[in-house]
Design a protein around this motif. Structure first.
Motif, PDB file in Angstrom:
ATOM      1  N   ILE A 170       0.374  -1.329   0.033  1.00 51.27           N
ATOM      2  CA  ILE A 170       0.048  -0.017   0.134  1.00 51.27           C
ATOM      3  C   ILE A 170       0.714   1.423   0.001  1.00 51.27           C
ATOM      4  O   ILE A 170       0.495   2.652  -0.272  1.00 51.27           O
ATOM      5  N   SER A 173     -12.124  -1.851  -0.903  1.00 47.06           N
ATOM      6  CA  SER A 173     -11.546  -1.680   0.099  1.00 47.06           C
ATOM      7  C   SER A 173     -11.408  -1.958   1.793  1.00 47.06           C
ATOM      8  O   SER A 173     -11.232  -1.543   2.414  1.00 47.06           O
ATOM      9  N   ARG A 233      -7.425   5.664   5.512  1.00 49.29           N
ATOM     10  CA  ARG A 233      -5.807   6.027   5.447  1.00 49.29           C
ATOM     11  C   ARG A 233      -5.930   7.913   5.161  1.00 49.29           C
ATOM     12  O   ARG A 233      -4.693   8.387   5.797  1.00 49.29           O
ATOM     13  N   GLN A 283      -5.930  -3.871  -0.383  1.00 52.52           N
ATOM     14  CA  GLN A 283      -4.248  -2.847   0.042  1.00 52.52           C
ATOM     15  C   GLN A 283      -4.351  -2.054  -1.151  1.00 52.52           C
ATOM     16  O   GLN A 283      -3.907  -0.872  -1.288  1.00 52.52           O
TER      17      GLN A 283
END
Length: 416
Positions: free
Chosen positions: A219, A285, A292, A394
């Motif tokens: 990622i 996801s 994030r 990721q």
């Protein structure tokens, strides 16, 4: 000057403890301009520690051992060094006094076995810094040297900075530094990057300085690390700048960041610069994009929020009378529009796809659709991502954010 690291402790071999000390020491050696080509881990065995030391001194000018300086029976680094040097251990009266004083100031009784820590191989000298009860050692062997430091990270670091690194630099006689810079890329495989840079890699192999290395980091992107060695910091920075400029010319938009920059920090900076806001809807996801983005400081100034839809019914409730399949390009596009609408944002992003091992709706595992709605435009892109479910999730995160990065980079938003 070449120096290698030997981490001592059976727990390191059994996976009970992660050897972060060697990584930190290696970084400090590089910054000091000391070459380090080998790192070794060895258990608490006298013969094997002595063998590791013998091998290390046979191919390097210096060895740093880390660990095995405690008071218990399996702390035998001192004994192994003495055996290698062919000398006896002598109890150092000054160290005995310091160890006793350490226990006194803590108002604790001192077990007799702590006196073992004051045993020093003949010809060696204690490291002046002693933040704990374990003394470090400098053990010369002809024109080579062994440094022994404790495994406790804080104690090890104080001794490295205070004594070991300055002593190594003085022994090397050649002031210099090694500095690295890492370019983060996305959109090309490791082998693809190597092919794009093949000519430059051949040139650098011939020259020897700088050097390039590739590191696939999930990622965090695919990293290209530039390492240079120079006499001064300014000369090293100039070499890094020159090499980075050449790599950017070759790789173009594949490069999204440098060193600690992440895809999410870069995208949020773009949004702030453009005065745009963002909303997200996620299926494949599973909330990772939102997590994030939300972890970046000042994200709230542009990131409005995210919605996670893990079932077909959740998608239907969000999209109203949508009759299409859960996994499709059109669904991803509509979810991006929904993300923009639900959060009143300028831009909407969405993911849907197949993270598991079984196909869904005729789509193979690893198939992901990325939806984006910018201004009056909306579209979706199909990507095929490798690995198991975790990897697919990721890679979907960084792929979706990269799609937005490229659209913003090329000026594709309302008003342009």
């Amino acid at each position: 000057m070449r120096c290698e690291i030997i981490a001592i402790g059976t727990e390191l071999l059994l996976g009970q403890h992660v050897d972060t000390n060697s990584a930190w020491i290696g970084e400090q050696l590089a910054l000091a301009g000391i070459d380090s080509h080998f790192q070794t881990r060895v258990g608490d065995n006298l013969e094997r520690i002595a063998t590791a030391l013998r091998v290390g001194l046979g191919r390097s000018d210096a060895v740093i051992t880390c660990g095995g300086l405690g008071p218990t029976q399996d702390d035998i680094t001192r004994e192994a060094i003495a055996e290698l040097l062919g000398v006896s251990l002598e109890r150092n009266a000054a160290l005995v006094k310091r160890i006793r004083e350490r226990f006194r100031t803590r108002n604790r009784p001192m077990p007799d076995n702590n006196l073992r820590q004051a045993d020093v191989p003949l010809g060696a000298s204690p490291i002046p810094q002693m933040p704990g009860t374990a003394p470090g050692l400098i053990c010369p062997m002809g024109n080579k040297v062994i440094y022994a430091v404790p495994g406790v990270p804080s104690e090890m670091k104080e001794m490295l900075v205070g004594t070991v690194l300055p002593d190594l630099r003085a022994r090397s006689g050649e002031p210099g530094i090694i500095v690295s810079r890492t370019l983060r890329t996305w959109g090309q495989s490791e082998s693809g990057l190597a092919e794009q840079l093949a000519q430059r890699i051949r040139e650098l192999d011939r020259i020897g300085n700088p050097t390039l290395a590739f590191l696939a980091s999930g990622i965090e992107g695919l990293k290209v690390r530039i390492t240079v060695k120079a006499q001064t910091d300014s000369a090293a920075r100039a070499m890094l700048d020159s090499e980075e400029a050449g790599l950017r010319e070759s790789l173009g938009d594949l490069v999204f960041g440098v060193d600690t920059e992440t895809m999410e920090s870069v995208v949020l900076a773009q949004l702030r610069a453009a005065g745009l806001s963002l909303g997200v809807v996620e299926t494949v996801s599973a909330g990772m994009v939102t997590a994030r983005l939300g972890a970046v400081p000042e994200a709230r100034s542009v990131f409005q929020g995210g919605i996670v839809c893990l079932s077909a019914s959740a998608i239907e409730r969000l999209l109203g009378r949508h009759q299409g399949p859960m996994v499709s390009k059109e669904t991803a596009r509509l979810l991006a529009l929904a993300a923009r609408h639900e959060f009143g944002a300028d831009i909407g992003l969405a993911t849907t796809g197949v993270p598991g091992a079984e196909p869904v709706g005729g789509h193979e595992a690893g198939t992901v659709f990325l939806g984006i709605a910018l201004g009056s435009e909306s579209e979706s892109v199909e990507v095929r991502l490798p690995g198991g479910p975790d990897k697919v999730r990721q890679f979907s995160v960084i792929s979706m954010l990269n799609l937005l990065r490229l659209r913003l980079l090329r000026g594709r938003w309302e008003g342009n």
